[in-house]
Design an enzyme around this catalytic site. Structure first.
Site: not given
Ligand code: PLP
Length: 395
Positions: A237, A324
């Site tokens: 969705t 990161c």
């Protein structure tokens, strides 16, 4: 004073982006796949967002696929090209040594599956040339994936030139444009870009939403299997509120690229000029081919991590490179790729600005950073050896 100077890691959301999102969390909460009107209102908003994104990139709305962010779009682009290549017996991919890990780790996985990966040298200035790309292309090359602008050292690649080479040789060209989108002018058709990755949280949009542009006719391979959302290419969705917000943020950023670049690059240049006065330091990455907001230095004889902690105590949010990899003790793969030795790469500092930073903040950073570097050197055993001539300075 508080200074946020880590806009390459993420940005603060703009008022425009927040306001655009709120109605889709509240009033228009329907599922865009549903047929009743609150669902259809969401579907319509998503279509408008797709059209806005397309207009800003110079492509068609149906060429945009919404993803959970830059990492997912990078994965999907590269895997799609690999699947297409494999069908034709083409299993060679060209990239560079200083890509984001979303690209490099995906390439590592493909290498284990029998693909051959060529990582081009990015040189000391952090820029590859179209000629180098051309000479690396082989008959079995299925993809060239080269980032638009580097997230650590801010260097900008000659994307139109690379796109032209790839088009001439009939090889797909993907670019991770996460640092460029909303900051530099992009026209995917004029620049012959076949696939492009962007991420909303790097241009004052929300985190966890991004997009993949793929030229019409390039079949995408699903990374997420399930329902038929995104023309069957990305199940789940849709994150309607974030999609609408991303489009609003992207449009705002693209409408102000020139004035923002002018303002931000003036602050950047002042910062670079000031920090260059610190002895035994070096600016990383080309001075000219550079994102408006990127400053990245190495200071000999100090630890980047200690520098960040002390700067944080002074209210300055900065980074040693990629968000990161912080937390790991390895030096940045980007700084190693431009040839900085390990002991230098450890002493790096990245400051990335946006249009909301001020000259007062730059002045404050130019006062604090030299003091902190001096202090760290005064307590560093490496610096003591360098100063006593027991070791040679590299910088
Ligand atoms: C931030 C970044 C990504 C990852 O994007 P996410 O939306 O955080 O997954 C990929 N590539 C580059 C160059 C980036 O700067």
């Amino acid at each position: 004073m508080k200074v946020y100077a880590d806009n390459a890691a993420t940005t603060k959301m703009s008022r425009t982006a927040i306001d655009a999102m709120l109605p889709y969390l509240d009033k228009f909460y329907g599922n865009p796949s549903s047929l009743y009107s609150i669902g259809q209102e969401a579907a319509e908003a998503m279509q408008n967002a797709r059209e806005t994104m397309a207009r800003c990139l110079g492509c068609e709305a149906r060429e945009i696929t919404f993803t959970s962010g830059g990492s997912e779009a990078d994965n999907q682009a590269i895997i799609s090209a690999a699947v297409l290549g494999e069908k034709k017996g083409k299993k060679h991919i060209i990239s560079t040594a200083f890509e984001h890990h979303a690209v490099l780790h995906t390439l590592n996985r493909l290498e284990k599956q029998g693909f051959e990966i060529t990582l081009l040298d990015v040189h000391e200035n952090g820029v590859v040339t179209p000629e180098e790309v051309a000479s690396a292309i082989r008959d079995d090359t299925c993809l060239v994936t080269i980032m638009y602008a580097n997230n650590e050292i801010g260097t900008i690649q000659p994307i139109a030139g690379i796109g032209e080479v790839c088009k001439k040789k009939g090889v797909l060209f993907h670019t991770d444009a996460v640092q460029a989108a909303g900051h530099l002018h992009i026209d995917v058709k004029a620049q012959n870009i076949d696939m492009l990755t962007l991420s909303a949280h790097k241009f004052h949009g929300p985190k966890g939403i991004g997009a993949l542009y793929a030229r019409r006719g390039i079949p995408l391979t699903n990374i997420i299997e399930g329902g038929a959302q995104e023309r069957g290419k990305r199940a789940g969705t849709e994150n309607v509120a974030s999609i609408v917000s991303m489009a609003a943020a992207f449009e705002e950023a693209c409408d102000h690229i020139d004035e923002n670049a002018k303002k931000i690059s003036a602050l950047r240049d002042k910062l670079i000029d000031g920090l260059s006065k610190i002895p035994h330091s070096v600016l990383n990455g080309d001075r000219e081919q550079r994102l408006p907001g990127n400053v990245n230095f190495c200071f000999e004889g100090i630890e980047g991590e200690s520098l960040l902690l002390l700067l944080d105590q002074k209210g300055i949010s900065a980074s040693s490179g990629s968000a990161c990899t912080s937390g790991s003790l390895d030096p940045s793969h980007v700084l190693l790729a431009i040839g900085r030795p390990h002991e230098i790469a450890h002493g790096s500092l990245r400051l990335t600005l946006c249009e909301w930073n001020t000259e007062e903040e730059v002045d404050y950073m130019l006062q604090v950073i030299p003091e902190v570097v001096s202090y760290l050197r005064s307590i560093s055993p490496i610096w003591r050896d360098l100063a006593a001539n027991k070791k040679q300075f590299i910088l």
